[in-house]
Every structure is written in structure tokens, then in C-alpha cells.
Scaffold this motif. Sequence first.
Motif, mmCIF file in Angstrom:
data_model
loop_
_atom_site.group_PDB
_atom_site.id
_atom_site.type_symbol
_atom_site.label_atom_id
_atom_site.label_comp_id
_atom_site.label_asym_id
_atom_site.label_seq_id
_atom_site.Cartn_x
_atom_site.Cartn_y
_atom_site.Cartn_z
ATOM 1 N N VAL A 157 2.676 12.250 2.880
ATOM 2 C CA VAL A 157 1.367 11.381 2.260
ATOM 3 C C VAL A 157 0.562 11.151 3.095
ATOM 4 C CG1 VAL A 157 3.127 12.221 0.376
ATOM 5 C CG2 VAL A 157 2.830 9.633 0.655
ATOM 6 N N CYS A 158 -0.324 11.281 1.955
ATOM 7 C CA CYS A 158 -1.517 10.277 3.003
ATOM 8 C C CYS A 158 -2.552 9.814 2.072
ATOM 9 C CB CYS A 158 -2.612 11.127 3.165
ATOM 10 S SG CYS A 158 -4.320 10.322 3.512
ATOM 11 N N VAL A 159 -2.386 7.912 1.879
ATOM 12 C CA VAL A 159 -2.770 6.972 1.169
ATOM 13 C C VAL A 159 -4.635 6.270 2.096
ATOM 14 C CG1 VAL A 159 -2.657 5.164 -0.363
ATOM 15 C CG2 VAL A 159 -0.620 7.039 0.630
ATOM 16 N N THR A 160 -5.550 6.384 1.200
ATOM 17 C CA THR A 160 -6.646 6.123 1.772
ATOM 18 C C THR A 160 -6.465 4.628 1.517
ATOM 19 O OG1 THR A 160 -8.694 7.030 -0.669
ATOM 20 C CG2 THR A 160 -8.053 8.106 1.095
ATOM 21 N N VAL A 161 -7.173 3.809 2.768
ATOM 22 C CA VAL A 161 -7.068 2.326 3.028
ATOM 23 C C VAL A 161 -8.665 2.067 3.305
ATOM 24 C CG1 VAL A 161 -5.144 2.142 3.006
ATOM 25 C CG2 VAL A 161 -6.751 2.363 4.559
ATOM 26 N N THR A 211 6.361 10.449 6.307
ATOM 27 C CA THR A 211 5.908 9.375 6.298
ATOM 28 C C THR A 211 4.816 8.831 5.454
ATOM 29 O OG1 THR A 211 4.560 10.620 7.690
ATOM 30 C CG2 THR A 211 5.987 9.427 8.601
ATOM 31 N N ILE A 212 4.022 7.974 5.045
ATOM 32 C CA ILE A 212 2.818 7.356 4.967
ATOM 33 C C ILE A 212 1.473 7.420 5.858
ATOM 34 C CG2 ILE A 212 1.709 5.915 3.222
ATOM 35 C CD1 ILE A 212 3.963 5.289 1.989
ATOM 36 N N GLY A 224 0.914 9.012 -7.477
ATOM 37 C CA GLY A 224 2.585 10.080 -7.017
ATOM 38 C C GLY A 224 4.026 8.839 -6.338
ATOM 39 N N ILE A 225 3.626 8.306 -5.891
ATOM 40 C CA ILE A 225 4.480 8.287 -4.446
ATOM 41 C C ILE A 225 5.449 7.293 -4.901
ATOM 42 C CG2 ILE A 225 5.239 6.490 -2.170
ATOM 43 C CD1 ILE A 225 2.410 7.385 -1.597
ATOM 44 N N ASN A 241 -3.957 1.551 -5.017
ATOM 45 C CA ASN A 241 -3.268 2.676 -4.233
ATOM 46 C C ASN A 241 -2.404 2.407 -4.960
ATOM 47 O OD1 ASN A 241 -4.867 4.787 -3.209
ATOM 48 N ND2 ASN A 241 -4.730 3.342 -1.292
ATOM 49 N N SER A 242 -1.582 2.767 -6.409
ATOM 50 C CA SER A 242 -0.342 2.687 -7.151
ATOM 51 C C SER A 242 0.220 3.405 -6.723
ATOM 52 C CB SER A 242 -0.677 2.695 -8.270
ATOM 53 O OG SER A 242 -1.210 4.176 -8.763
ATOM 54 N N LEU A 243 1.592 2.678 -6.828
ATOM 55 C CA LEU A 243 3.265 3.514 -6.203
ATOM 56 C C LEU A 243 4.134 2.642 -7.318
ATOM 57 C CD1 LEU A 243 1.981 2.147 -3.385
ATOM 58 C CD2 LEU A 243 3.406 3.417 -2.228
#
Length: 128
Positions: A12-16, A57-58, A75-76, A120-122
Amino acid sequence: MSKLSITQVGRVCVTVADTDRAIDFYVNTLGFDKVVDTPMGEDMRWVEVALPGAQTTIALAPPPQGTDAGGSQTGICLDTPDVDADHAALKAAGVDVDDEVTRWGGPVPPMFWLRDPDGNSLIVVQPA
């Protein structure tokens, strides 16, 4: 439509905005391992982190051109056997977490949200 060849959720992809800051948070605060760190173009890196033994992985990736990093509801869901202890530990470490563990009861497991340094929320969940 014919059957697809999809076999798993690979990442899954999280932008940073700051890759090193994100690595520090996911590895040193949440306990992930850095499993990929490779150049991507001239100024960027493709980084993936994973929990020990996990297949998914993230990816900690730069945002698409012209958009801001972070601020997403990923949504993780991260599973834990002790949601209260993890909530207390993250809160004590200064992580942006909900004030309390949410308990709806019934089949809904106890959970809380946390936000990474990019907002980003988990969700941390204690499954039944």
C-alpha cells in the motif's frame, strides 16, 4: 471479463514529504523493517517498510507531481494483541494518537487512530 491474475495485496502506498523522517517514524517508532530503499528518478527514493514476517509492505513514496504529501486516511489497519499497551506506549512517545482507545462493543474490535509525521492516519486494532 476474464479472471485476473492478482494474487495478493503486495503493498500500500503512503505519500510522504520527507522520506528520512518517515523511515525514522515507521522503523524506529512503529517497529517496521526497511526492506527497499532505491533511487527513483533524480531527487526521489522508493522506500518500502514491512512488519517482520509480513508479505504486504507500505511504500513511503513522494506524492504525484503537483500534489501535497500526506493528510490521507490510509485505511491501513495494524493488528496488535494489546491495543491499550500500544496506545499508551505511542502516546508516551509523543505520537499523534487519539486521546482514548475506541470501544464500540460487539463484533467491532477496540481500536485507535494514529497519524504519522505527514498526517497520514492508520488504525491500530486488537482483533478478537
